[in-house]
Design a protein around this motif. Structure first.
Motif, short mmCIF file in Angstrom:
data_model
loop_
_atom_site.label_atom_id
_atom_site.label_comp_id
_atom_site.label_asym_id
_atom_site.label_seq_id
_atom_site.Cartn_x
_atom_site.Cartn_y
_atom_site.Cartn_z
N PRO A 1 16.31 -32.09 22.37
CA PRO A 1 15.17 -31.22 22.68
C PRO A 1 14.25 -31.01 21.47
O PRO A 1 13.01 -31.02 21.63
CB PRO A 1 15.83 -29.91 23.11
N GLU A 2 14.83 -30.84 20.26
CA GLU A 2 13.98 -30.66 19.08
C GLU A 2 13.18 -31.91 18.78
O GLU A 2 11.98 -31.85 18.47
CB GLU A 2 14.82 -30.29 17.86
N GLU A 3 13.82 -33.08 18.84
CA GLU A 3 13.10 -34.33 18.58
C GLU A 3 11.99 -34.57 19.59
O GLU A 3 10.90 -35.03 19.24
CB GLU A 3 14.08 -35.51 18.60
N ALA A 4 12.27 -34.26 20.85
CA ALA A 4 11.25 -34.42 21.89
C ALA A 4 10.03 -33.55 21.59
O ALA A 4 8.89 -33.98 21.76
CB ALA A 4 11.83 -34.07 23.25
N LEU A 5 10.29 -32.32 21.12
CA LEU A 5 9.20 -31.41 20.80
C LEU A 5 8.41 -31.93 19.60
O LEU A 5 7.17 -31.96 19.64
CB LEU A 5 9.77 -30.02 20.50
N ARG A 6 9.10 -32.34 18.53
CA ARG A 6 8.41 -32.80 17.32
C ARG A 6 7.68 -34.11 17.54
O ARG A 6 6.55 -34.29 17.06
CB ARG A 6 9.42 -32.95 16.17
N LEU A 7 8.32 -35.05 18.21
CA LEU A 7 7.74 -36.37 18.40
C LEU A 7 6.86 -36.47 19.65
O LEU A 7 6.27 -37.52 19.92
CB LEU A 7 8.86 -37.42 18.49
N ARG A 8 6.79 -35.38 20.39
CA ARG A 8 5.96 -35.32 21.60
C ARG A 8 6.38 -36.40 22.59
O ARG A 8 5.55 -37.14 23.13
CB ARG A 8 4.47 -35.47 21.25
N LEU A 9 7.68 -36.48 22.82
CA LEU A 9 8.25 -37.46 23.74
C LEU A 9 8.79 -36.76 24.98
O LEU A 9 9.16 -35.59 24.94
CB LEU A 9 9.37 -38.24 23.06
N SER A 10 8.88 -37.50 26.04
CA SER A 10 9.45 -36.97 27.27
C SER A 10 10.97 -36.92 27.15
O SER A 10 11.57 -37.73 26.43
CB SER A 10 9.07 -37.86 28.46
N PRO A 11 11.64 -36.01 27.85
CA PRO A 11 13.10 -35.98 27.85
C PRO A 11 13.66 -37.34 28.26
O PRO A 11 13.15 -37.98 29.18
CB PRO A 11 13.43 -34.89 28.88
N GLY A 12 14.69 -37.79 27.55
CA GLY A 12 15.30 -39.07 27.87
C GLY A 12 14.68 -40.26 27.17
O GLY A 12 15.16 -41.39 27.33
N ALA A 13 13.61 -40.04 26.39
CA ALA A 13 12.96 -41.15 25.68
C ALA A 13 13.93 -41.75 24.66
O ALA A 13 14.64 -41.01 23.96
CB ALA A 13 11.69 -40.67 24.99
#
Length: 245
Positions: A120-132
């Motif tokens: 979840p933190e990486e998705a927020l920082r990298l602006r990626l969708s869940p599961g990327a």
């Protein structure tokens, strides 16, 4: 064995001002280990005599290398090769580039490489969708045989062909695929090394460290790298140039 005078003679054909020729020659001498870490340079008077140039030229060249951080001036003792790494916060360079610029050899010991999906933190920082999909690279970074920092990097999987694409320099691997960051947001904070960090960095628990968090972006604005690094406080200086608005 090649000497500083030999290198300097090879610089004559460059047509550069003498002080710049001497700066290049000294950088090459450090790179070729003619002068080792923490070794004192010959006195400015001796350098001038050996190289048949003026002391003013020698002083100007050395002043510039002191400003760059390659040399350190110790009053009453002379000029020495600087073992501390000075990292300019205003320039987006890789660890390997910084170490090579000091005439030292970078290498890594891998702690872990893996592929998976974003937290979840990486998705927020990298602006990626869940599961990327992402690649994770955890390693100890060395200058010569000295451990300098711990690096925990997460890279968007589309930026690299495989986990094995990263050898010594991650930025060189990203550059080959056209995904090297062109700008970054960095956050610096102080910490005390815990027992695990101290063991990996060959220091003592409770020694001073520096934590750097970096978010790297491509030219089109996409985030490609999220990295946390723990640096030895006794080996690194972070500097930034400031100016008035």
């Amino acid at each position: 064995m090649t000497s500083l005078a030999d290198i300097m003679r090879g610089m004559r054909q460059t047509g550069l001002p003498l002080y710049q020729q001497l700066q290049r020659a000294l950088r090459e001498a450090v790179d070729k280990r003619i002068f080792g870490p923490e070794e004192a340079l010959p006195a400015e008077r001796q350098l001038a005599a050996d190289l048949a140039i003026s002391r003013i030229t020698v002083r100007k060249a050395i002043d510039g290398l002191v400003d760059e951080g390659l040399l350190v001036r110790r009053p009453g003792s002379g000029n020495f090769i600087n073992t501390r790494i000075e990292k300019n916060f205003a320039k987006l360079t890789s660890f390997s580039e910084d170490i090579r610029a000091r005439g030292r050899i970078p290498h890594s010991v891998w702690l872990k490489r893996s592929e998976g999906t974003v937290t979840p933190e990486e998705a927020l920082r990298l602006r990626l969708s869940p599961g990327a999909p992402v690649y994770r690279f955890n390693r100890i970074r060395f200058a010569d045989d000295v451990p300098m920092c711990l690096e925990y990097a997460t890279i968007v999987a589309t930026a690299l062909p495989s986990l094995d694409a990263v050898d010594v320099s991650m930025y060189e691997a990203l550059e080959k695929t056209g995904h090297r960051p062109v700008r970054a947001l960095q956050r610096l904070s102080a910490l005390l090394l815990n027992a695990e960090q101290a063991q990996l960095l060959h220091t003592r628990e409770g020694d001073a460290g520096l934590a750097v968090e970096r978010l790297g972006f491509l030219r089109d604005g996409r985030a490609v790298e999220f990295c946390r690094s723990i640096f030895r406080g006794d080996m690194y200086d972070f500097v930034a140039e400031l100016s008035t608005p």
